[in-house]
Write a protein that holds these residues in place. Structure first.
Motif, PDB file in Angstrom:
ATOM      1  N   GLY A  63      27.477 106.064 -35.467  1.00  0.00           N
ATOM      2  CA  GLY A  63      26.489 105.576 -36.423  1.00  0.00           C
ATOM      3  C   GLY A  63      25.241 105.047 -35.757  1.00  0.00           C
ATOM      4  N   SER A  67      21.459 106.845 -35.868  1.00  0.00           N
ATOM      5  CA  SER A  67      20.682 105.992 -36.775  1.00  0.00           C
ATOM      6  C   SER A  67      19.304 106.569 -37.104  1.00  0.00           C
ATOM      7  N   CYS A  70      19.894 109.088 -39.857  1.00  0.00           N
ATOM      8  CA  CYS A  70      20.268 108.406 -41.103  1.00  0.00           C
ATOM      9  C   CYS A  70      19.040 107.813 -41.780  1.00  0.00           C
ATOM     10  N   SER A  71      18.136 107.242 -41.003  1.00  0.00           N
ATOM     11  CA  SER A  71      16.923 106.667 -41.580  1.00  0.00           C
ATOM     12  C   SER A  71      16.043 107.745 -42.209  1.00  0.00           C
ATOM     13  N   CYS A  73      17.088 110.512 -43.566  1.00  0.00           N
ATOM     14  CA  CYS A  73      17.740 110.900 -44.826  1.00  0.00           C
ATOM     15  C   CYS A  73      17.396 109.921 -45.938  1.00  0.00           C
ATOM     16  N   VAL A  82      21.885 108.811 -50.976  1.00  0.00           N
ATOM     17  CA  VAL A  82      22.488 108.719 -49.650  1.00  0.00           C
ATOM     18  C   VAL A  82      23.737 107.847 -49.684  1.00  0.00           C
ATOM     19  N   SER A  86      27.417 109.001 -48.721  1.00  0.00           N
ATOM     20  CA  SER A  86      28.157 108.282 -47.680  1.00  0.00           C
ATOM     21  C   SER A  86      29.495 107.787 -48.198  1.00  0.00           C
ATOM     22  N   LEU A 116      29.713 108.628 -39.351  1.00  0.00           N
ATOM     23  CA  LEU A 116      28.433 109.033 -39.930  1.00  0.00           C
ATOM     24  C   LEU A 116      28.243 108.444 -41.325  1.00  0.00           C
ATOM     25  N   GLY A 119      27.070 104.948 -40.897  1.00  0.00           N
ATOM     26  CA  GLY A 119      25.668 104.915 -40.507  1.00  0.00           C
ATOM     27  C   GLY A 119      24.735 105.133 -41.685  1.00  0.00           C
ATOM     28  N   LEU A 120      25.103 106.015 -42.591  1.00  0.00           N
ATOM     29  CA  LEU A 120      24.288 106.244 -43.781  1.00  0.00           C
ATOM     30  C   LEU A 120      24.292 105.032 -44.704  1.00  0.00           C
ATOM     31  N   ALA A 123      21.963 102.321 -43.149  1.00  0.00           N
ATOM     32  CA  ALA A 123      20.536 102.597 -43.308  1.00  0.00           C
ATOM     33  C   ALA A 123      20.086 102.441 -44.756  1.00  0.00           C
ATOM     34  N   SER A 124      20.873 102.918 -45.703  1.00  0.00           N
ATOM     35  CA  SER A 124      20.462 102.863 -47.112  1.00  0.00           C
ATOM     36  C   SER A 124      20.459 101.441 -47.647  1.00  0.00           C
TER      37      SER A 124
END
Length: 500
Positions: A63, A67, A70-71, A73, A82, A86, A116, A119-120, A123-124
């Motif tokens: 993650g 990163s 992910c950002s 996305c 997202v 996730s 993953l 990580g999403l 970020a979200s």
């Protein structure tokens, strides 16, 4: 759509905080308490500790390494889609792990897929919280990111009890089913700003509509009316009326002018490509300049060594207690839970200390690394379960220095280069987290003891503390202390982007 003043710092924003807190709790609860699952995987698959450790290291490190992706996305699709995706990844990866035939499959299902997904989620949740808060952003993000520590405490105990009642496979299926509630949390994440992907789709739709509007009508075929004819079919009469309404002389003149200038579109595309190349070149040049800073290089080395040495106890501490005969099975409140609560307290205390004017944040971080490394060196000589509990508290408390990373990064490179420097820093941290547990596991496979493994881990952390302390001395002396106020009060997300 722009965020209104009434929406910022309150109102629905607190629902965003609650939803983001729960999303991080549900996503990170199992991966952060993977140390409870580790002994069960060793017994189930009969693999070496080094190979099995890859599961926990990848789920924690992938993650961080991914990163930036992910950002991107979140910026393009928005926080709600997202987070929903996730939730599917985390829940699906956990459920799929219940049917894993070997460790290699587990590395994919639990390590990569769940990692993953986490990580999403990370970020979200941070992005949507930053959109809803300005003056109270630090408080909101602080509440959101404590969801990981609370989730670790709850899940460590819950997974232990579920394994006793339903076995390892049943535990993973139930935890995966619970993780589906991440999608419910996404329902509260009402966006304030239109994501980039939808803006692009809207612009493309508008261009397509304009092209259809100015397209030359088929006069020759569809509107062929003979001279002297007094009647026409209703369909042709309707088409003539539409054309009279939508097309006039000015429209046709505009269309003709567009066709004449169409050959310039190739030049416009070339200009866009050149601008993109220039922006990428500037980005690479900026990263190169960041890595020329002596303090930043020292910080990257320190974070790598700290991640390499301080993360393995999260995975191995329960197995250490069992292998030394200090306890027969995981206790009701595992050592992982104790460390998680201590980490939560450490984040808050260290966050308060760093705001004190006379405390040097760089030296404070170096001290936390040194204290954490010394606690790691004491683990091999501890011969009681109570001693491991005390060391778990100490190590967990000083591991809360992750809350200082963005603050220190701002001190070194400034706010202008914070995002790029932080991405570089998290890359080094992710690599260290992924390598640490397998290295410790290989030490045990070679020596059949955790002693040398934790000597290695503690030595890495202590060495990182000395490297960071020594290399920042001349750089820190050249810094102007008056610039510190620019770091204390800001509306960007630099303070809490690394808390979790």
């Amino acid at each position: 759509m722009a965020a209104s003043t009434e929406v910022m710092d309150g109102g629905w924003g607190w629902m965003i905080v609650v939803a983001s807190f729960m999303a991080q709790l549900l996503a990170y609860g199992s991966p952060q308490s993977v140390g409870v699952l580790y002994p069960e995987w060793l017994h189930a698959f009969q693999e070496g500790k080094g190979v099995t450790a890859w599961v926990g290291s990848i789920v924690a490190g992938v993650g961080l390494v991914a990163s930036p992706v992910c950002s991107i996305c979140v910026d393009n699709f928005g926080a709600r889609p997202v987070t929903i995706f996730s939730g599917v990844m985390v829940a699906g990866g956990l459920m799929l792990s219940a049917f894993a035939p070997n460790v290699q499959f587990l590395i994919f299902s639990y390590g990569i897929v769940v990692g993953l997904g986490c990580g999403l989620v990370y970020a979200s949740t941070l992005t949507i919280t930053c959109q809803y808060f300005d003056k109270r952003r630090g408080l909101a993000l602080g509440i959101v990111t404590t969801g990981t520590s609370v989730g670790t405490f709850i899940y460590a105990t819950a997974q232990n009890e579920l394994i006793v009642l339903y076995g390892l496979d049943g535990c993973l299926l139930i935890i995966g089913a619970v993780a589906l509630n991440i999608m419910a949390c996404a329902g509260f994440m009402r966006p304030l700003n239109m994501p980039g992907y939808y803006l692009k789709q809207k612009a493309a739709l508008e261009r397509s509509t304009e092209e259809q509007l100015f397209e030359k009508p088929p006069f020759q075929e569809d509107l062929k009316i003979t001279t002297g004819s007094n009647s026409a079919t209703p369909e042709k009469t309707l088409m003539v009326k539409e054309l009279l309404i939508t097309i006039d002389a000015s429209d046709l003149a505009t269309e003709t002018e567009k066709k004449k200038s169409s050959f310039l579109s190739g030049l416009a595309i070339m200009k866009v490509i050149q601008k993109k190349q220039q922006s990428y070149s500037k980005y690479i040049q900026s990263m190169y300049e960041i890595l020329q800073d002596q303090a930043m290089v020292a910080y990257c080395i320190a974070v790598f060594l700290f991640s390499l040495g301080a993360y393995p106890p999260v995975l191995f501490i329960e197995d250490v207690a069992q292998s030394q005969g200090l306890i027969e099975e995981v206790s009701f409140i595992p050592l992982v839970s104790i460390g998680a609560i201590a980490t939560c307290v450490g984040k808050l205390v260290l966050g308060v200390l760093v705001d004190i004017r006379w405390i040097n944040s760089l030296y404070l971080y170096a001290f936390t690394m040194f204290a954490g490394g010394m606690s790691l060196l004491l683990i091999p000589i501890t011969k009681s379960y109570f001693g491991l509990q005390i060391l778990s508290v100490i190590l967990g408390f000083f591991s809360g220095n992750w809350s200082l990373t963005s603050y220190i990064t701002t001190k070194i490179v400034g706010l202008e280069r914070l995002s790029q420097a932080y991405g570089i820093l998290m890359f080094f941290g992710g690599i260290g987290i992924m390598l640490g547990p397998p290295v410790v596991g290989w030490f045990f496979d070679w020596t059949q003891s955790y002693d040398y493994a934790f000597y290695f881990s503690g030595g890495c952390v202590v060495m990182g503390a000395f490297v960071f302390f020594l290399l920042t001395l001349p750089c820190w002396n050249r810094k102007d202390e008056n610039n510190r106020r620019d770091v204390l009060y800001t509306t960007s997300c630099e303070k809490v982007a690394s808390v979790a």
